[in-house]
Design an enzyme around this catalytic site. Sequence first.
Site, PDB file in Angstrom:
ATOM      1  N   ARG A 128     -30.049   2.436 -14.559  1.00 41.51           N
ATOM      2  CA  ARG A 128     -31.018   1.895 -15.492  1.00 41.51           C
ATOM      3  C   ARG A 128     -32.079   2.933 -15.882  1.00 41.51           C
ATOM      4  O   ARG A 128     -32.450   3.054 -17.040  1.00 41.51           O
ATOM      5  CB  ARG A 128     -31.721   0.684 -14.890  1.00 41.51           C
ATOM      6  CG  ARG A 128     -32.684   0.028 -15.896  1.00 41.51           C
ATOM      7  CD  ARG A 128     -33.846  -0.695 -15.229  1.00 41.51           C
ATOM      8  NE  ARG A 128     -33.384  -1.573 -14.195  1.00 41.51           N
ATOM      9  CZ  ARG A 128     -32.995  -2.825 -14.385  1.00 41.51           C
ATOM     10  NH1 ARG A 128     -33.036  -3.341 -15.589  1.00 41.51           N
ATOM     11  NH2 ARG A 128     -32.585  -3.552 -13.381  1.00 41.51           N
ATOM     12  N   LYS A 162     -36.322 -16.383  -6.979  1.00 44.02           N
ATOM     13  CA  LYS A 162     -36.057 -15.635  -5.743  1.00 44.02           C
ATOM     14  C   LYS A 162     -36.009 -16.562  -4.540  1.00 44.02           C
ATOM     15  O   LYS A 162     -36.895 -17.399  -4.358  1.00 44.02           O
ATOM     16  CB  LYS A 162     -37.170 -14.609  -5.535  1.00 44.02           C
ATOM     17  CG  LYS A 162     -36.986 -13.392  -6.391  1.00 44.02           C
ATOM     18  CD  LYS A 162     -36.704 -12.186  -5.517  1.00 44.02           C
ATOM     19  CE  LYS A 162     -36.751 -10.927  -6.347  1.00 44.02           C
ATOM     20  NZ  LYS A 162     -37.143  -9.781  -5.564  1.00 44.02           N
ATOM     21  N   ASP A 170       0.867   4.271  -2.606  1.00 47.39           N
ATOM     22  CA  ASP A 170       0.667   5.667  -2.207  1.00 47.39           C
ATOM     23  C   ASP A 170       1.752   6.575  -2.771  1.00 47.39           C
ATOM     24  O   ASP A 170       1.496   7.711  -3.143  1.00 47.39           O
ATOM     25  CB  ASP A 170       0.660   5.799  -0.683  1.00 47.39           C
ATOM     26  CG  ASP A 170      -0.609   5.207  -0.099  1.00 47.39           C
ATOM     27  OD1 ASP A 170      -1.563   4.974  -0.874  1.00 47.39           O
ATOM     28  OD2 ASP A 170      -0.640   4.968   1.122  1.00 47.39           O
ATOM     29  N   ASP A 196       0.836  -1.199   0.000  1.00 49.42           N
ATOM     30  CA  ASP A 196       0.000   0.000   0.000  1.00 49.42           C
ATOM     31  C   ASP A 196       0.870   1.247   0.000  1.00 49.42           C
ATOM     32  O   ASP A 196       0.564   2.240  -0.662  1.00 49.42           O
ATOM     33  CB  ASP A 196      -0.891   0.022   1.249  1.00 49.42           C
ATOM     34  CG  ASP A 196      -1.970  -1.051   1.168  1.00 49.42           C
ATOM     35  OD1 ASP A 196      -1.985  -1.795   0.159  1.00 49.42           O
ATOM     36  OD2 ASP A 196      -2.775  -1.148   2.109  1.00 49.42           O
ATOM     37  N   LYS A 247     -28.032 -13.773  -7.952  1.00 49.20           N
ATOM     38  CA  LYS A 247     -28.588 -12.475  -8.314  1.00 49.20           C
ATOM     39  C   LYS A 247     -28.085 -11.476  -7.279  1.00 49.20           C
ATOM     40  O   LYS A 247     -28.346 -11.620  -6.085  1.00 49.20           O
ATOM     41  CB  LYS A 247     -30.120 -12.555  -8.275  1.00 49.20           C
ATOM     42  CG  LYS A 247     -30.804 -11.328  -8.808  1.00 49.20           C
ATOM     43  CD  LYS A 247     -32.302 -11.625  -8.969  1.00 49.20           C
ATOM     44  CE  LYS A 247     -33.029 -10.464  -9.622  1.00 49.20           C
ATOM     45  NZ  LYS A 247     -32.951  -9.225  -8.861  1.00 49.20           N
ATOM     46  N   GLU A 252     -23.801  -4.779 -11.487  1.00 49.66           N
ATOM     47  CA  GLU A 252     -24.403  -4.223 -10.280  1.00 49.66           C
ATOM     48  C   GLU A 252     -23.345  -3.539  -9.427  1.00 49.66           C
ATOM     49  O   GLU A 252     -22.238  -4.053  -9.256  1.00 49.66           O
ATOM     50  CB  GLU A 252     -25.046  -5.330  -9.434  1.00 49.66           C
ATOM     51  CG  GLU A 252     -26.022  -6.200 -10.166  1.00 49.66           C
ATOM     52  CD  GLU A 252     -27.364  -5.522 -10.392  1.00 49.66           C
ATOM     53  OE1 GLU A 252     -27.805  -5.525 -11.561  1.00 49.66           O
ATOM     54  OE2 GLU A 252     -27.942  -5.001  -9.424  1.00 49.66           O
ATOM     55  N   SER A 294     -35.014  -5.696 -18.012  1.00 45.11           N
ATOM     56  CA  SER A 294     -35.059  -6.357 -16.717  1.00 45.11           C
ATOM     57  C   SER A 294     -35.464  -7.801 -16.970  1.00 45.11           C
ATOM     58  O   SER A 294     -35.557  -8.230 -18.118  1.00 45.11           O
ATOM     59  CB  SER A 294     -36.069  -5.635 -15.845  1.00 45.11           C
ATOM     60  OG  SER A 294     -36.027  -6.181 -14.579  1.00 45.11           O
ATOM     61  N   ILE A 295     -35.720  -8.526 -15.921  1.00 41.66           N
ATOM     62  CA  ILE A 295     -36.159  -9.906 -16.107  1.00 41.66           C
ATOM     63  C   ILE A 295     -37.643  -9.974 -15.787  1.00 41.66           C
ATOM     64  O   ILE A 295     -38.074  -9.484 -14.749  1.00 41.66           O
ATOM     65  CB  ILE A 295     -35.364 -10.861 -15.205  1.00 41.66           C
ATOM     66  CG1 ILE A 295     -33.883 -10.800 -15.586  1.00 41.66           C
ATOM     67  CG2 ILE A 295     -35.892 -12.284 -15.328  1.00 41.66           C
ATOM     68  CD1 ILE A 295     -32.991 -11.692 -14.762  1.00 41.66           C
ATOM     69  N   CYS A 335     -22.770   8.644  27.238  1.00 47.29           N
ATOM     70  CA  CYS A 335     -22.001   8.752  28.469  1.00 47.29           C
ATOM     71  C   CYS A 335     -20.947   9.816  28.208  1.00 47.29           C
ATOM     72  O   CYS A 335     -20.224   9.750  27.226  1.00 47.29           O
ATOM     73  CB  CYS A 335     -21.318   7.427  28.798  1.00 47.29           C
ATOM     74  SG  CYS A 335     -20.036   7.617  30.041  1.00 47.29           S
TER      75      CYS A 335
HETATM   76  S1  IVH Z   1     -28.666 -10.838 -16.049  1.00 44.47           S
HETATM   77  C1  IVH Z   1     -31.675  -8.477 -19.309  1.00 44.47           C
HETATM   78  N1  IVH Z   1     -27.421 -11.452 -13.841  1.00 44.47           N
HETATM   79  O1  IVH Z   1     -31.453  -8.142 -11.636  1.00 44.47           O
HETATM   80  C2  IVH Z   1     -31.571  -8.903 -17.932  1.00 44.47           C
HETATM   81  N2  IVH Z   1     -28.987  -9.690 -13.759  1.00 44.47           N
HETATM   82  O2  IVH Z   1     -34.356  -8.420 -11.986  1.00 44.47           O
HETATM   83  C3  IVH Z   1     -30.451  -9.881 -17.706  1.00 44.47           C
HETATM   84  N3  IVH Z   1     -29.166  -8.646 -11.547  1.00 44.47           N
HETATM   85  O3  IVH Z   1     -31.806  -6.232 -14.564  1.00 44.47           O
HETATM   86  C4  IVH Z   1     -29.990  -9.768 -16.370  1.00 44.47           C
HETATM   87  N4  IVH Z   1     -27.672  -9.889 -10.568  1.00 44.47           N
HETATM   88  O4  IVH Z   1     -29.964  -5.535 -12.810  1.00 44.47           O
HETATM   89  C5  IVH Z   1     -28.322 -10.646 -14.405  1.00 44.47           C
HETATM   90  N5  IVH Z   1     -26.198 -12.083 -11.970  1.00 44.47           N
HETATM   91  C6  IVH Z   1     -27.109 -11.297 -12.541  1.00 44.47           C
HETATM   92  C7  IVH Z   1     -27.762 -10.299 -11.822  1.00 44.47           C
HETATM   93  C8  IVH Z   1     -28.706  -9.512 -12.467  1.00 44.47           C
HETATM   94  C9  IVH Z   1     -28.519  -8.889 -10.411  1.00 44.47           C
HETATM   95  C10 IVH Z   1     -30.184  -7.585 -11.719  1.00 44.47           C
HETATM   96  C11 IVH Z   1     -30.078  -6.907 -13.038  1.00 44.47           C
HETATM   97  C12 IVH Z   1     -31.372  -7.229 -13.732  1.00 44.47           C
HETATM   98  C13 IVH Z   1     -32.280  -7.511 -12.584  1.00 44.47           C
HETATM   99  C14 IVH Z   1     -33.398  -8.396 -12.961  1.00 44.47           C
END
Ligand code: IVH
Length: 782
Positions: free
Chosen positions: A168, A346, A47, A43, A147, A206, A92-93, A472
Site C-alpha cells: 500500500r 474491531k 515434481d 505431489d 477482516k 491481504e 483504507s477504511i 543440552c
Molecule cells: S475492504 C477501501 N475487506 O483492512 C478499503 N479490507 O483497515 C476497502 N482488510 O485497507 C477494504 N481484510 O487492507 C477489506 N476483508 C477485507 C479486509 C480488508 C483486511 C484491510 C485492507 C484495508 C484495511 C482497512
Amino acid sequence: MAEPDLFSFSPPPDPEARIRELRTSLERHNRLYYTQTEPEISDAEYDKLFRELEDLEKKHPGFHDPNSPTLRVGGAPIEGFQQIQHAVPMLSIDDVFELSAEAIEKLTDEQVRKVGRKCAEHELIEFYQRLQKSRGHQDIAVTIEPKIDGVAVSLLYRDGKLAYAATRGDGTRGDDVTHNVRTIRSIPLELHRTSDIPVTLEIRGEIFMPNEAFAAMNAERDEEGLPTFANPRNAAAGTLKQLDPKIVAQRPLAFLAHGLGAYDGPPLDSEHDFHDLLESLGIPRNQPVLTASTLDEVLEAVAQINHDRQALDYGTDGAVIKVLDRAEREALGFTSRAPRWAAAYKFLPEQKETTLMDITIQVGRTGILTPVAELYPILISGSTISRATLHNQSYINEKDIRLKDRVLVQKAGEIIPEIIKVIPEKRPLDSKKFSITNVLNDKCPACGGPIEERITESGPISTPRTIITHFCINFECSAQIITRLTHLASRKALDLNGVDETVAEALVRNGLCSSPLDIFTLKQETVANLNLGSEAAPRRFGEKNAAKVMASLQFARSRPLNRWLYAIGIRQLGEAASKEMTRLFNDFNDLLKPPLLSQIADRGIKDAWLKKNPLNPQIIAISEEERDRRRKISAAYKPDVARLTKELEPYAISPDLGGVAAKNTLDFLLSDAGRHFIKHLKELDINPISDNYLPKATEADLSMLPFAGKTFVITGTLTMDRDEMKALIENKGGKVTGSISAKTHYLLAGEGGGSKKTNAEKLGVPIIDELQFHQLLEDYSN
Ligand code: IVH
C-alpha cells in the site's frame, strides 16, 4: 487406405511448445491445489513436471519468462525496493469502530466486554443509519466479511498475466514486491483462461501467514534459538520486506483477495459478480462473506463472524462491512482518504488473568532448554490455555515474571498463548524470582547430561541486548534421540540408506534404540519387522529396505573420522569444521590428547570475545561498571590470544574450524555422555580414523612412527576403502606408491590384482594380504 507406417516419424519435439504446455499445466495444478483445494495429481507427479520444465528452461534460456512457475522458488535477490504508482489509489477504511487502547486500559475486564462492545456497536449502528439515509431511509444490502490481519497488497494483471505486485505504501505509491509475491503459491501468475479475461485487473487483498504454519515456523525458530515473530502479521510483513526471494519462498505465505482497484473487463454490478469473476479466474478470495439487508441482520452477521473466526486459518481482529451494489457505492463516493461505503468493526482480543503456577523446562528436539509457564487453565478465544513459552531467561527478566504472579494472558495473533504482562498490584507476598541456571543446576532435566550456555548479543551496538539460551549437549539425551539418530543417519553424516526421521522415530518408539549408536546392534530381521505405521494401521519396513540398512551400517563402520565427528551433531561442528579437525587429529583418542584442541578452543573463544566487546567509547549504553569489567577481561585475554596464535601458527588452522566448535567438541568428549559414546564405539569395534591427517610433527617424531621409511604398493580389491587404507599407511609414517620397484617394501594385495603380483614376485617384494597387513602394523607398533 491407411498411410504406410514405414515413413511416419514423430516430429522433433518443439521445446518452446512443451515449455508453454508445462507452464500452463503447472499453473493449473497449482490453482487446483491452492485455490480450489481439489488436486488432480500427486505431489510426486507435480515434481516430475516441474523438473522437466526446469530442465528445458535451463537448456533453452531464450524462453525465459518471469512468470514461470519454476521461479516460485525465488529468483535473484534485489538491491532495494522500487516504487510503484497505484493505478487507483489504495484507500483504507476510515470508519473503524473500536475503543482506543487508552480507553481500554482504564476499564475493568467486565466493563470492556459490556460497555466497550456497546460503544463500538453504537458506531456501527450510526454507520448503517447513514447508509439508509443516503437511500431515502430505506434498508440497504451490505456484505460482512472477516477482516484479515495481514499486509495489504495490490496485484496488477495485464491480459491475464501478473505484471507487478505492490504494497500500500502511502496509498498512492507503494513498494514493488513482485519478486517476493511470485513465490506465493496461492497467487496465480497467470489467470485461468476459461472466461473473458479483463484487459486490466487490479486486485486488492491481504498477504498473511496461515495460523498453523506460523505456529510451526515460530516453534522451529524457537528451537534453533532464533528470534520468533510476535504474531502472524509481523511474520508476513517482515517476510515481504525481504530482499532475497529465496527466503520468502521458504516462508508459508498465502493470499486472499477482497477488493478491486483499476478494472477494464466485463461489467460488474454487485460484489457477487466480483466474487464470481475471482472464482472464474482462479484467484483465491476471502470467505465467508455474509450478506445483510437490515440493521438487525448486520449486527447478527458481525456477531456470527466473531463467533466463527476461531475456525479461520488466518488471524482476524474484526469484520468489514461493505455496500453490496457497485452503483450505490459510486453514489456514496469517498472522503479524501476512504470510501463512504465501507466500515470496519474491531473485535477485542480476549485477554484473561490467571496465576503462574510453575515454570518448567522443556527439552526441544535440538536440545534447547526452554522455560515454560504452567498456568492455571483458562478459556481464551475458544480454547483452554494452560501453558505459554517464556523463551529464555532474558524474556523472564524483562517482563519481571515471578512464580505465583498473577499474569495477563492472550493469544498472540489470536493463536499462540503469551503472557502480556504481570499484574504487580496482585503480586502475592510469597512470589519468587526464577533463575533457570539454579533450576538446571548444570544438568539437562530430561537426561541429567551436560548443558551449554549460549550468549547471543543482538540489537544495535549502542544498546546491546544479551540473550542467554541453554542447550543440552548430551548425544544420548532421551528427549533428542530421534533427532540425533536422524542426523547420524543423514547423507552427509554416516549416510545410512533408508533411515529417515520416520524410521528413526519407529526405532525409538519401539524401544530398539535408546541411543543413536544402538542402531549398530540391530539384526536385519528386527529392522525388517519394524512397524512404521500405527498399531491400528501397521506398515512393515520390509526385507529389501532392511538389507539396505544393514549394508550401509556395515559400510558406516569404516567411514572416516570427519563423518563420525559430524554425525555426533555437536553444535557448530559442521562438515567443514569436522574435516579440518581430522587434518589435525587422527582418531578420537588423539582429540583428547592435550593441549591442541583446548588451545584452539581457548584462542577462538577469547578472540571472539575481544572482537565482540571492543572497548569502544561509542558504546554509551553500557555502565561504567560494565566497561571496567570488560577492560579487565580484555587485559587478561589479549596476551593469551597473542601467545596461542603464535603457538598454533604452524598448524595453519583453517577458519572453518572455530573456537566454539572446538570447545563444544572438547566439552562433549570430556562429558559422561562423550565418554560413554567412545566406550560404546569400542564395544561395537568401531574405530574411526582420519583420511585427512597431516601430522605436524618433526622429523624425529616421524621416524618414530611404525611404518617410518616403509613403502607400500596396493593392488586388487580390499575390504577397506582404498583411500582410507592409503591414509592409514601414511598416518603410520609409511608411503604408498603406484608401481613396484626394488625400493618397494610390501605389496598389499587384495582380491584380484594381476601384473603387480608378477612384478613383485620377480623383484622379491613380499606380498601380504589385509590380515597380514594388520598383523604387520601391530608388530611394528610394539
Ligand atoms: S475492504 C477501501 N475487506 O483492512 C478499503 N479490507 O483497515 C476497502 N482488510 O485497507 C477494504 N481484510 O487492507 C477489506 N476483508 C477485507 C479486509 C480488508 C483486511 C484491510 C485492507 C484495508 C484495511 C482497512
